[in-house]
Design an enzyme around this catalytic site. Structure first.
Site, PDB file in Angstrom:
ATOM      1  CG  ASP A 198       8.688  11.814  12.287  1.00  0.00           C
ATOM      2  OD1 ASP A 198       7.922  11.035  11.700  1.00  0.00           O
ATOM      3  OD2 ASP A 198       9.900  11.575  12.467  1.00  0.00           O
ATOM      4  CG  ASN A 257       9.952   9.891  -0.692  1.00  0.00           C
ATOM      5  OD1 ASN A 257      10.468  10.215  -1.745  1.00  0.00           O
ATOM      6  ND2 ASN A 257       9.261  10.737   0.064  1.00  0.00           N
ATOM      7  CD  GLU A 262      13.806  -1.834  13.764  1.00  0.00           C
ATOM      8  OE1 GLU A 262      13.853  -2.770  14.559  1.00  0.00           O
ATOM      9  OE2 GLU A 262      14.020  -0.650  14.106  1.00  0.00           O
ATOM     10  N   GLY A 305      14.835   8.397   4.453  1.00  0.00           N
ATOM     11  CA  GLY A 305      15.174   8.194   3.037  1.00  0.00           C
ATOM     12  C   GLY A 305      14.585   6.898   2.522  1.00  0.00           C
ATOM     13  CB  VAL A 317      11.602   3.997  15.693  1.00  0.00           C
ATOM     14  CG1 VAL A 317      12.576   4.797  16.558  1.00  0.00           C
ATOM     15  CG2 VAL A 317      10.198   4.087  16.263  1.00  0.00           C
ATOM     16  CG  LEU A 367      -1.648  -1.286   1.597  1.00  0.00           C
ATOM     17  CD1 LEU A 367      -2.585  -1.052   2.786  1.00  0.00           C
ATOM     18  CD2 LEU A 367      -2.445  -1.826   0.410  1.00  0.00           C
ATOM     19  CE  LYS A 384      10.719   8.686  13.123  1.00  0.00           C
ATOM     20  NZ  LYS A 384      11.518   9.644  12.374  1.00  0.00           N
ATOM     21  CB  ALA A 430      -3.186  -0.022  -2.830  1.00  0.00           C
ATOM     22  CB  ILE A 459      18.875   2.670  13.201  1.00  0.00           C
ATOM     23  CG1 ILE A 459      19.630   3.813  12.547  1.00  0.00           C
ATOM     24  CG2 ILE A 459      19.603   2.169  14.441  1.00  0.00           C
ATOM     25  CD1 ILE A 459      19.766   5.035  13.439  1.00  0.00           C
TER      26      ILE A 459
HETATM   27  N1  LIG Z   1      10.461   8.865   3.968  1.00  0.00           N
HETATM   28  C1  LIG Z   1      11.093   8.368   4.999  1.00  0.00           C
HETATM   29  O1  LIG Z   1      12.301   8.578   5.186  1.00  0.00           O
HETATM   30  C2  LIG Z   1      10.368   7.511   6.000  1.00  0.00           C
HETATM   31  C3  LIG Z   1      11.117   6.855   6.981  1.00  0.00           C
HETATM   32  C4  LIG Z   1      10.455   6.051   7.925  1.00  0.00           C
HETATM   33  C5  LIG Z   1       9.098   5.906   7.860  1.00  0.00           C
HETATM   34  N2  LIG Z   1       8.405   6.563   6.899  1.00  0.00           N
HETATM   35  C6  LIG Z   1       6.947   6.359   6.883  1.00  0.00           C
HETATM   36  O2  LIG Z   1       6.635   5.561   5.752  1.00  0.00           O
HETATM   37  C7  LIG Z   1       5.353   5.948   5.237  1.00  0.00           C
HETATM   38  C8  LIG Z   1       5.517   6.379   3.780  1.00  0.00           C
HETATM   39  O3  LIG Z   1       6.438   7.455   3.737  1.00  0.00           O
HETATM   40  P1  LIG Z   1       6.900   8.064   2.341  1.00  0.00           P
HETATM   41  O4  LIG Z   1       8.032   8.974   2.649  1.00  0.00           O
HETATM   42  O5  LIG Z   1       7.080   6.990   1.363  1.00  0.00           O
HETATM   43  O6  LIG Z   1       5.623   8.943   1.994  1.00  0.00           O
HETATM   44  P2  LIG Z   1       5.183   9.492   0.560  1.00  0.00           P
HETATM   45  O7  LIG Z   1       4.280  10.623   0.809  1.00  0.00           O
HETATM   46  O8  LIG Z   1       6.374   9.666  -0.324  1.00  0.00           O
HETATM   47  O9  LIG Z   1       4.372   8.257  -0.015  1.00  0.00           O
HETATM   48  C9  LIG Z   1       3.100   7.874   0.419  1.00  0.00           C
HETATM   49  C10 LIG Z   1       2.401   7.286  -0.769  1.00  0.00           C
HETATM   50  O10 LIG Z   1       1.161   6.732  -0.351  1.00  0.00           O
HETATM   51  C11 LIG Z   1       0.173   7.167  -1.254  1.00  0.00           C
HETATM   52  N3  LIG Z   1      -1.102   7.230  -0.550  1.00  0.00           N
HETATM   53  C12 LIG Z   1      -1.467   8.103   0.398  1.00  0.00           C
HETATM   54  N4  LIG Z   1      -2.724   7.851   0.790  1.00  0.00           N
HETATM   55  C13 LIG Z   1      -3.150   6.778   0.074  1.00  0.00           C
HETATM   56  C14 LIG Z   1      -4.355   6.061   0.003  1.00  0.00           C
HETATM   57  N5  LIG Z   1      -5.392   6.411   0.741  1.00  0.00           N
HETATM   58  N6  LIG Z   1      -4.438   4.991  -0.829  1.00  0.00           N
HETATM   59  C15 LIG Z   1      -3.381   4.648  -1.599  1.00  0.00           C
HETATM   60  N7  LIG Z   1      -2.210   5.315  -1.589  1.00  0.00           N
HETATM   61  C16 LIG Z   1      -2.105   6.366  -0.766  1.00  0.00           C
HETATM   62  C17 LIG Z   1       0.615   8.539  -1.731  1.00  0.00           C
HETATM   63  O11 LIG Z   1       0.035   8.873  -2.949  1.00  0.00           O
HETATM   64  C18 LIG Z   1       2.116   8.343  -1.834  1.00  0.00           C
HETATM   65  O12 LIG Z   1       2.493   7.829  -3.073  1.00  0.00           O
HETATM   66  C19 LIG Z   1       4.854   7.048   6.171  1.00  0.00           C
HETATM   67  O13 LIG Z   1       4.075   6.464   7.182  1.00  0.00           O
HETATM   68  C20 LIG Z   1       6.122   7.613   6.760  1.00  0.00           C
HETATM   69  O14 LIG Z   1       5.915   8.199   8.015  1.00  0.00           O
HETATM   70  C21 LIG Z   1       8.996   7.354   5.962  1.00  0.00           C
HETATM   71  N1  LIG Z   2      10.384  12.276   8.268  1.00  0.00           N
HETATM   72  C1  LIG Z   2      11.099  11.295   9.014  1.00  0.00           C
HETATM   73  C2  LIG Z   2      11.285  10.045   8.212  1.00  0.00           C
HETATM   74  C3  LIG Z   2      11.940   8.929   8.980  1.00  0.00           C
HETATM   75  O1  LIG Z   2      11.094   8.429   9.963  1.00  0.00           O
HETATM   76  C4  LIG Z   2      12.446  11.854   9.406  1.00  0.00           C
HETATM   77  O2  LIG Z   2      12.836  12.881   8.846  1.00  0.00           O
HETATM   78  O3  LIG Z   2      13.097  11.289  10.283  1.00  0.00           O
HETATM   79 NA    NA Z   3      14.420   1.357  12.500  1.00  0.00          NA
END
Ligand SMILES: NC(=O)c1ccc[n+]([C@@H]2O[C@H](COP(=O)([O-])OP(=O)(O)OC[C@H]3O[C@@H](n4cnc5c(N)ncnc54)[C@H](O)[C@@H]3O)[C@@H](O)[C@H]2O)c1
Ligand SMILES: N[C@@H](CCO)C(=O)O
Ligand code: NA
Length: 431
Positions: free
Chosen positions: A202, A16, A130, A303, A133, A12, A206, A46, A137
């Site tokens: 955020d 990124n 994992e 990232g 947070v 889903l 965590k 999705a 790591i």
């Molecule tokens: N980017 C990071 O470094 C990072 C690190 C750790 C955790 N996370 C977590 O991972 C998750 C994703 O982060 P990301 O950076 O990839 O976010 P993002 O915004 O780049 O990607 C989210 C994707 O989900 C899609 N989306 C949103 N709502 C939706 C829905 N209802 N149905 C289907 N698709 C939907 C969006 O269109 C988008 O493509 C978040 O919970 C974020 O907190 C991100």
């Molecule tokens: N937005 C979060 C992503 C990693 O959880 C950060 O910058 O640490």
């Molecule tokens: Na981690």
């Protein structure tokens, strides 16, 4: 239970992190099959808009806007959409259907983690997070497993990559806050709404997740005292540097009497402290345990690819268990500790004041600090002229003081006619 022939994966979200998970599942399918014992098949992704342009090319045939149908066809669900709804309902749908879930959604876990965990336990399936947070790591599994026989007293660290990137760039290049934030967004570190990063929410999510695991209790984001970095100016960063400090956004979870104090706030860290040399979007987490002593976990905290590594670790681990048999270990919350208020928490403080440059002001301020039981460690004064008016910039570093005493002190100092402004009040790490 007979061994499955393959494991069907529903992904889903293809942002990124999701797009990197898709890439690894497709590119490293042989290696993943060898590690799990059977193939893992990505049956669909999705997304909100199947026609939207993508950073990582994904086969159109995999994309769908019907997440529910996809979940129902899968054996395992990987949720990387973010936000509370519809992520919560979708994860519950998977868990109640007996499907393990991997998620990186700290905002959701810090708000509804107990509900999701209860659903996982009730259905005898694993909920792993994992990636939620400190990105790549491994920190949650060490807390849950490696340290399960020890007594943790404190977890402290940098748990947000975006704010570390911003503060680091401000410190090393003198860059402006907003320019660096844009760069953090471009690099895929920031949340969809970067307010969550810069206001500290955020890191607070965590901290709630970490505290729940470390102290075997149930904490939510509402248990966390949270201050972000939006009030930190280039001047604060420079002043900290002049005094031998670096400003970091720290998350701290520590035993406090019969409870646990959980807080996120900008903190002055001495330049020689290991946390001061955590640069870019890296995170570092210290865990202090009664028998283990002090442990440090360090690595990329945000990232796409690094976070996807943590997601894949959870996935391969639970898929192996599906093949070999046996559900995972549920969370333990036997201690049922409560969070404690900030008033009694003691810290050192660095206070920046702009005052009238006249006789007696300094002595008066020092007296007010003393009257409130806040002892001054150092005081530095720089005179300057602006629009023909002379002022003094005072930088006061205190000894350890209770949060409530410091707040009362600042309220009285603020009311003095001779005080033009309170430029900053930032906690200082260390005793
Ligand atoms: N980017 C990071 O470094 C990072 C690190 C750790 C955790 N996370 C977590 O991972 C998750 C994703 O982060 P990301 O950076 O990839 O976010 P993002 O915004 O780049 O990607 C989210 C994707 O989900 C899609 N989306 C949103 N709502 C939706 C829905 N209802 N149905 C289907 N698709 C939907 C969006 O269109 C988008 O493509 C978040 O919970 C974020 O907190 C991100
Ligand atoms: N937005 C979060 C992503 C990693 O959880 C950060 O910058 O640490
Ligand atoms: Na981690």
């Amino acid at each position: 239970m007979s061994q499955p022939e393959k494991i069907k994966v529903a992904l889903l979200g293809a942002g990124n992190v999701g797009s990197q998970v898709a890439r690894i599942l497709l590119e490293d399918s042989d290696l993943i099959r060898q590690r799990i014992g059977v193939p893992a098949e990505l049956i669909g992704i999705a997304v909100r808009d199947t026609e939207a342009p993508r950073q990582v090319p994904l086969a159109a045939a995999l994309l769908t806007d019907d997440a529910e149908v996809l979940i129902d066809q899968a054996d395992v669900v990987i949720e990387l959409t973010g936000g509370i709804e519809p992520a919560r309902t979708r994860i519950l749908r998977a868990l109640h259907a007996g499907k393990p879930v991997v998620s990186g959604n700290k905002a959701l876990l810090a708000k509804h983690g107990q509900e999701l965990q209860a659903a996982a336990n009730q259905n005898g399936v694993q909920l792993s997070f994992e990636a939620a947070v400190a990105g790549a790591i491994p920190i949650l599994r060490p807390l849950r497993d490696s340290l399960a026989g020890d007594k943790i007293t404190r977890v402290l660290g940098i748990m947000n990559g975006t704010t570390n990137f911003i503060l680091d760039q401000m410190d090393t290049t003198g860059a402006q806050f907003n320019d660096v934030l844009k760069e953090a967004q471009r690099l895929g570190y920031a949340e969809a709404d970067p307010t969550a990063d810069i206001e500290g929410y955020d890191a607070a999510s965590k901290a709630a997740i970490v505290a729940s695991l470390a102290f075997h209790s149930e904490f939510t984001i509402d248990d966390v005292h949270c201050e972000g970095i939006t009030s930190i100016t280039a001047h604060d960063v420079q002043a900290a540097k002049d005094d031998g400090f670096v400003i970091k956004l720290l998350a701290i979870c520590e035993l406090d009497g019969d409870g646990v104090n959980i807080r996120v706030n900008p903190t002055l860290v001495p330049q020689e402290h290991p946390l001061a040399s955590v640069h870019d979007a890296y995170n570092a987490v210290f865990v202090e345990a009664e028998n283990a002593g002090e442990l440090m976990f360090y690595g990329p905290g945000a990232g796409g690819a690094p976070t996807a590594s943590a997601v894949m670790g959870d996935f391969v681990s639970l898929a192996r268990r599906m093949v070999l048999g046996g559900a995972g270990v549920p969370e333990s919350n036997h201690a049922a500790l409560q969070s404690t208020p900030m008033a009694a928490v003691v810290s050192r403080y660095s206070v920046g004041l702009i005052v009238e440059d006249k006789l007696g002001v300094l002595a008066n301020i020092a007296r007010i600090f003393a009257e409130h039981g806040v002892s001054i460690q150092t005081m530095r004064q720089t005179k300057f002229e602006k629009d023909g008016q002379f002022s003094a910039a005072l930088r006061i570093v205190t000894h350890q003081a209770a949060d409530s005493n410091l707040r009362k002190t600042m309220a009285v100092v603020d009311s003095l006619d001779a005080v033009r402004s309170i430029a900053s009040v930032i906690r200082v790490e260390g005793k």
